[in-house]
Write an enzyme that holds these catalytic residues in place. Structure first.
Site, PDB file in Angstrom:
ATOM      1  N   ASN A   9       0.848  -1.244   0.160  1.00  0.00           N
ATOM      2  CA  ASN A   9      -0.103  -0.054  -0.091  1.00  0.00           C
ATOM      3  C   ASN A   9       1.068   1.113  -0.099  1.00  0.00           C
ATOM      4  O   ASN A   9       1.497   1.587   1.118  1.00  0.00           O
ATOM      5  CB  ASN A   9      -0.840   0.085   1.129  1.00  0.00           C
ATOM      6  CG  ASN A   9      -1.812   1.262   1.493  1.00  0.00           C
ATOM      7  OD1 ASN A   9      -1.889   2.039   0.366  1.00  0.00           O
ATOM      8  ND2 ASN A   9      -2.207   1.468   2.593  1.00  0.00           N
ATOM      9  N   TRP A  10       1.111   1.847  -1.035  1.00  0.00           N
ATOM     10  CA  TRP A  10       2.110   3.110  -1.208  1.00  0.00           C
ATOM     11  C   TRP A  10       1.240   4.404  -0.630  1.00  0.00           C
ATOM     12  O   TRP A  10       2.124   5.122  -0.556  1.00  0.00           O
ATOM     13  CB  TRP A  10       2.380   3.364  -2.787  1.00  0.00           C
ATOM     14  CG  TRP A  10       3.161   2.164  -3.350  1.00  0.00           C
ATOM     15  CD1 TRP A  10       3.785   1.138  -2.615  1.00  0.00           C
ATOM     16  CD2 TRP A  10       3.732   2.157  -4.750  1.00  0.00           C
ATOM     17  NE1 TRP A  10       4.644   0.348  -3.518  1.00  0.00           N
ATOM     18  CE2 TRP A  10       4.555   1.049  -4.567  1.00  0.00           C
ATOM     19  CE3 TRP A  10       3.727   2.926  -5.797  1.00  0.00           C
ATOM     20  CZ2 TRP A  10       5.295   0.698  -5.878  1.00  0.00           C
ATOM     21  CZ3 TRP A  10       4.315   2.488  -7.058  1.00  0.00           C
ATOM     22  CH2 TRP A  10       5.104   1.495  -7.233  1.00  0.00           C
ATOM     23  N   LYS A  11       0.067   4.389  -0.335  1.00  0.00           N
ATOM     24  CA  LYS A  11      -0.664   5.323   0.333  1.00  0.00           C
ATOM     25  C   LYS A  11      -0.132   6.544  -0.522  1.00  0.00           C
ATOM     26  O   LYS A  11      -0.332   6.470  -2.027  1.00  0.00           O
ATOM     27  CB  LYS A  11       0.095   5.736   1.511  1.00  0.00           C
ATOM     28  CG  LYS A  11      -0.260   4.667   2.455  1.00  0.00           C
ATOM     29  CD  LYS A  11      -0.067   4.846   4.002  1.00  0.00           C
ATOM     30  CE  LYS A  11      -0.204   3.573   4.734  1.00  0.00           C
ATOM     31  NZ  LYS A  11      -0.271   3.682   6.270  1.00  0.00           N
ATOM     32  N   HIS A  96      -9.767   1.149   4.740  1.00  0.00           N
ATOM     33  CA  HIS A  96      -8.618   1.512   5.360  1.00  0.00           C
ATOM     34  C   HIS A  96      -8.766   2.299   6.378  1.00  0.00           C
ATOM     35  O   HIS A  96      -9.553   3.145   6.422  1.00  0.00           O
ATOM     36  CB  HIS A  96      -7.609   1.924   4.414  1.00  0.00           C
ATOM     37  CG  HIS A  96      -6.203   1.926   5.079  1.00  0.00           C
ATOM     38  ND1 HIS A  96      -5.666   2.961   5.803  1.00  0.00           N
ATOM     39  CD2 HIS A  96      -5.033   0.949   4.830  1.00  0.00           C
ATOM     40  CE1 HIS A  96      -4.443   2.592   6.346  1.00  0.00           C
ATOM     41  NE2 HIS A  96      -4.065   1.715   5.745  1.00  0.00           N
ATOM     42  N   GLU A  98      -7.089   4.716   7.690  1.00  0.00           N
ATOM     43  CA  GLU A  98      -6.865   6.385   7.355  1.00  0.00           C
ATOM     44  C   GLU A  98      -8.134   6.884   6.668  1.00  0.00           C
ATOM     45  O   GLU A  98      -8.381   7.815   6.850  1.00  0.00           O
ATOM     46  CB  GLU A  98      -5.563   6.371   6.581  1.00  0.00           C
ATOM     47  CG  GLU A  98      -4.383   6.071   7.352  1.00  0.00           C
ATOM     48  CD  GLU A  98      -3.104   5.659   6.488  1.00  0.00           C
ATOM     49  OE1 GLU A  98      -3.219   5.873   5.397  1.00  0.00           O
ATOM     50  OE2 GLU A  98      -2.087   5.253   7.169  1.00  0.00           O
ATOM     51  N   GLU A 168      -5.577  -4.833  10.871  1.00  0.00           N
ATOM     52  CA  GLU A 168      -4.702  -3.610  11.156  1.00  0.00           C
ATOM     53  C   GLU A 168      -5.178  -2.875  12.246  1.00  0.00           C
ATOM     54  O   GLU A 168      -6.012  -1.964  12.272  1.00  0.00           O
ATOM     55  CB  GLU A 168      -4.849  -2.724   9.894  1.00  0.00           C
ATOM     56  CG  GLU A 168      -4.443  -3.392   8.572  1.00  0.00           C
ATOM     57  CD  GLU A 168      -3.825  -2.504   7.539  1.00  0.00           C
ATOM     58  OE1 GLU A 168      -2.561  -2.667   7.270  1.00  0.00           O
ATOM     59  OE2 GLU A 168      -4.486  -1.315   7.202  1.00  0.00           O
ATOM     60  N   GLY A 174       1.803   2.747  10.737  1.00  0.00           N
ATOM     61  CA  GLY A 174       2.514   3.919  10.404  1.00  0.00           C
ATOM     62  C   GLY A 174       3.209   4.455  11.794  1.00  0.00           C
ATOM     63  O   GLY A 174       3.674   5.712  11.903  1.00  0.00           O
ATOM     64  N   SER A 213       2.919  -1.698  10.547  1.00  0.00           N
ATOM     65  CA  SER A 213       4.192  -1.402  10.785  1.00  0.00           C
ATOM     66  C   SER A 213       4.951  -2.910  10.743  1.00  0.00           C
ATOM     67  O   SER A 213       5.904  -3.230  11.384  1.00  0.00           O
ATOM     68  CB  SER A 213       4.787  -0.817  12.167  1.00  0.00           C
ATOM     69  OG  SER A 213       4.098   0.484  12.306  1.00  0.00           O
ATOM     70  N   GLY A 234       2.628  -0.874   4.312  1.00  0.00           N
ATOM     71  CA  GLY A 234       2.662   0.426   4.191  1.00  0.00           C
ATOM     72  C   GLY A 234       3.996   1.017   3.874  1.00  0.00           C
ATOM     73  O   GLY A 234       4.757   0.862   2.630  1.00  0.00           O
TER      74      GLY A 234
END
Ligand code: PGA
Length: 265
Positions: A9-11, A96, A98, A168, A174, A213, A234
């Site tokens: 997941n490159w965000k 997700h 976020e 998650e 993160g 993480s 991530g």
């Protein structure tokens, strides 16, 4: 046996230049595990085309980070599931943390997005997980069950077939802080029990991956339990060596499980 999967997941990171350099190195380094571990890359929307071309016939799948809850129309700034399917996406992250926390996506929004992804013949990766406060109050499974239930109520258990669930814990994303291998195994097991109670066989068949993480240095521990079918990565997916070392840890775990099964006969 459930095939393990590693999802990058490159965000909101990358550029045309850096994506190219990252992928060229990553593809070379992932080659040894490609048969054992499935890999998917989820870049930001504008780079889907570029990443699709670079992935070519490597067998690595393309994924997106979200899809609209609406099929088409007056939704400025949104991207529909059918557009993503047309771009060659096989997977789409849904719910997700976020998106839930920063963009106020409710359980119902997440369910509607999940349905769109399904009806466009792609595989949703449904993200679930508790905040630190919820864990400390013993609410972990109540929260996860509520998040799963919203999707099941919308689309039914049949709609979940073949999808991936990403556990998650919000406090581990993160932050550099990870759940312990025991917490991961225990929560994955509890999710399987919940699914199994909803429909016999569902708990055993669905892939459940861990995210939060995951790094090369902790991947072997986090993937130790066969309850864990892979990872949603991530930050570490932005470094080719780090990501492929995580792939190696997963591939090793799979080989160990297989040889243990062979020994048991
Ligand atoms: P992280 O992100 O690996 O940077 O914690 C995981 C995720 O957000 O999916």
């Amino acid at each position: 046996m459930r095939k393990p999967i590693l999802v990058a997941n490159w965000k909101m990171n990358g550029s045309l230049h850096s994506n190219q350099a990252l992928l060229v190195r990553m593809l070379a380094k992932l080659r040894p595990f490609r048969k054992t571990v499935e890999v998917a890359i989820c870049p930001p929307f504008p780079y889907l085309f570029q990443v699709r071309d670079l992935l070519g016939y490597t067998g690595i799948s393309l994924g997106a980070q979200n899809a609209s809850r609406a099929p088409s129309g007056a939704h400025t700034g949104e991207v529909s599931a059918t557009m993503l399917q047309e771009m060659g996406c096989r997977y789409v992250l849904v719910g997700h943390s976020e998106r839930r926390a920063l963009y106020h996506e409710s359980d119902n929004d997440v369910a509607a997005r999940f349905r769109q992804v399904r009806s466009a013949n792609m595989t949703p990766i449904l993200c679930v997980g508790e905040t630190l406060e919820e864990r400390e109050q013993g609410q972990t499974m109540a929260v996860i069950e509520r998040q799963l239930r919203a999707v099941i109520d919308d689309i039914g258990m049949a709609g979940l077939t073949g999808c991936i669930i990403a556990y998650e814990p919000v406090w581990a994303i993160g932050t550099g802080r990870t759940a312990t291998p025991e917490q991961v195994a225990e929560t994955h097991w509890a999710i399987r029990q919940f699914l199994e109670n909803c429909e016999a066989g569902a708990g055993e068949s669905l892939r459940i991956v861990y995210g939060g993480s995951v790094k090369a240095g902790n991947a072997a521990d986090l993937f130790r339990s066969p309850e864990v079918d892979g990872g949603l990565i991530g930050e570490a997916s932005l470094q080719a060596d780090e990501f492929s070392d995580i792939g190696a840890a997963l591939a090793n775990r799979v080989a160990e499980t297989e040889s243990a099964c062979d020994t048991l006969g």
